[in-house]
Write a protein that holds these residues in place. Sequence first.
Motif, PDB file in Angstrom:
ATOM      1  N   TRP A  29       0.824  -1.210   0.000  1.00  0.00           N
ATOM      2  CA  TRP A  29       0.000   0.000   0.000  1.00  0.00           C
ATOM      3  C   TRP A  29       0.860   1.262   0.000  1.00  0.00           C
ATOM      4  O   TRP A  29       0.586   2.213  -0.725  1.00  0.00           O
ATOM      5  CB  TRP A  29      -0.917  -0.031   1.208  1.00  0.00           C
ATOM      6  N   ARG A  30       1.918   1.257   0.830  1.00  0.00           N
ATOM      7  CA  ARG A  30       2.802   2.416   0.846  1.00  0.00           C
ATOM      8  C   ARG A  30       3.551   2.568  -0.476  1.00  0.00           C
ATOM      9  O   ARG A  30       3.682   3.680  -1.009  1.00  0.00           O
ATOM     10  CB  ARG A  30       3.777   2.291   2.016  1.00  0.00           C
ATOM     11  N   ALA A  31       4.047   1.443  -1.015  1.00  0.00           N
ATOM     12  CA  ALA A  31       4.746   1.512  -2.299  1.00  0.00           C
ATOM     13  C   ALA A  31       3.808   1.958  -3.414  1.00  0.00           C
ATOM     14  O   ALA A  31       4.186   2.755  -4.285  1.00  0.00           O
ATOM     15  CB  ALA A  31       5.355   0.147  -2.642  1.00  0.00           C
ATOM     16  N   ALA A  32       2.561   1.468  -3.386  1.00  0.00           N
ATOM     17  CA  ALA A  32       1.587   1.917  -4.383  1.00  0.00           C
ATOM     18  C   ALA A  32       1.292   3.399  -4.237  1.00  0.00           C
ATOM     19  O   ALA A  32       1.056   4.103  -5.224  1.00  0.00           O
ATOM     20  CB  ALA A  32       0.302   1.096  -4.270  1.00  0.00           C
ATOM     21  N   GLY A  33       1.290   3.892  -2.996  1.00  0.00           N
ATOM     22  CA  GLY A  33       1.120   5.332  -2.792  1.00  0.00           C
ATOM     23  C   GLY A  33       2.248   6.132  -3.397  1.00  0.00           C
ATOM     24  O   GLY A  33       2.009   7.174  -4.041  1.00  0.00           O
ATOM     25  N   TYR A  34       3.482   5.648  -3.218  1.00  0.00           N
ATOM     26  CA  TYR A  34       4.618   6.325  -3.850  1.00  0.00           C
ATOM     27  C   TYR A  34       4.488   6.310  -5.375  1.00  0.00           C
ATOM     28  O   TYR A  34       4.731   7.322  -6.056  1.00  0.00           O
ATOM     29  CB  TYR A  34       5.929   5.646  -3.441  1.00  0.00           C
ATOM     30  N   VAL A  35       4.093   5.144  -5.912  1.00  0.00           N
ATOM     31  CA  VAL A  35       3.928   5.039  -7.366  1.00  0.00           C
ATOM     32  C   VAL A  35       2.818   5.962  -7.844  1.00  0.00           C
ATOM     33  O   VAL A  35       2.931   6.620  -8.887  1.00  0.00           O
ATOM     34  CB  VAL A  35       3.648   3.572  -7.752  1.00  0.00           C
ATOM     35  N   ALA A  36       1.699   6.014  -7.068  1.00  0.00           N
ATOM     36  CA  ALA A  36       0.580   6.875  -7.470  1.00  0.00           C
ATOM     37  C   ALA A  36       0.983   8.349  -7.453  1.00  0.00           C
ATOM     38  O   ALA A  36       0.660   9.107  -8.376  1.00  0.00           O
ATOM     39  CB  ALA A  36      -0.616   6.642  -6.535  1.00  0.00           C
ATOM     40  N   ARG A  37       1.709   8.750  -6.391  1.00  0.00           N
ATOM     41  CA  ARG A  37       2.163  10.140  -6.350  1.00  0.00           C
ATOM     42  C   ARG A  37       3.138  10.446  -7.480  1.00  0.00           C
ATOM     43  O   ARG A  37       3.080  11.522  -8.098  1.00  0.00           O
ATOM     44  CB  ARG A  37       2.792  10.433  -4.991  1.00  0.00           C
ATOM     45  N   ALA A  38       4.040   9.495  -7.758  1.00  0.00           N
ATOM     46  CA  ALA A  38       4.977   9.702  -8.865  1.00  0.00           C
ATOM     47  C   ALA A  38       4.239   9.782 -10.197  1.00  0.00           C
ATOM     48  O   ALA A  38       4.548  10.626 -11.048  1.00  0.00           O
ATOM     49  CB  ALA A  38       6.012   8.567  -8.897  1.00  0.00           C
ATOM     50  N   ALA A  39       3.241   8.907 -10.375  1.00  0.00           N
ATOM     51  CA  ALA A  39       2.455   8.964 -11.616  1.00  0.00           C
ATOM     52  C   ALA A  39       1.700  10.285 -11.726  1.00  0.00           C
ATOM     53  O   ALA A  39       1.598  10.874 -12.807  1.00  0.00           O
ATOM     54  CB  ALA A  39       1.476   7.785 -11.665  1.00  0.00           C
TER      55      ALA A  39
END
Length: 279
Positions: free
Chosen positions: A183-193
């Motif tokens: 979930w945290r890694a997906a949050g980083y990916v979502a913010r980067a996207a």
Amino acid sequence: MDMQKQSQWRPQTQQPEGCLVVAIRIPVRISVFLVVLPVRLLWDACTAAARFLRQYVLAPVARFLWRSVLAPTGHATGWILYRLLVLPLIWLYRHLLTPLGHALLWLHARVLTPIGRALLWLLTPVATGVAWLLDQLATALAWIARVLLVLPALALWRWILTPAGRVLGIALREIGDALGHAWRAAGYVARAAGRVLATLFRWIFQEPARWVYRTVLTPVGHVVRDLVLRPAAQAARAVGRAVGQARADLRRALFGEPVPPAAVHRREPVARDTRTLDG
């Protein structure tokens, strides 16, 4: 001795968990991350949409409904319930339940208590025998239940459920940790996207539009204003003045000079009849 026992006990509980962790953690985290990433992206998009709807749609509608509908309806409903339910219940409590309760207390104290004491004095030997029989029966039932139920349940718990629960707990803990990391890694990916999309939008649309506005449209607008609009406005004003002058000349040629307005007598005093502050 306690510390030695603890130090001897910890490796025995951690060693099988370490083997299970090595076998479970990495594939579980990879698979969970691949599952959680689209969910996190969808969650962020839904959160942004929900925040926009709550701020600009739901909050004004809720305030309007509360002020115009719910609050007046609540006050009216409260008044009706107070009149139809609370007041009758208060009257019922004061005039019916309270006297009935006092009568029941008097009946219990004056009638039932003496009768119960007399019956208890007459039934004491029989009650003792019945209690002994019940005690023996309970002991026999407890022994039967221990042999038929408790001992098999303890064996099942100790030899089957406890190891399975330990393995299941390790797996669930690793899945939970994997979900948290994913979930945290997906949050980083979502913010980067989101940053990438914002940068692409700025590069593709905003910056070219700003450059076109500053470099092309503003000079063209100035040229059109100075060479077209301003001379056109001046020409229009000159034409308007010429048309007005021609109209005035035509009216003068057809109808003659306009008659000046007659002087209006304002009934002001003559100079000799005026009064001053001195006289």
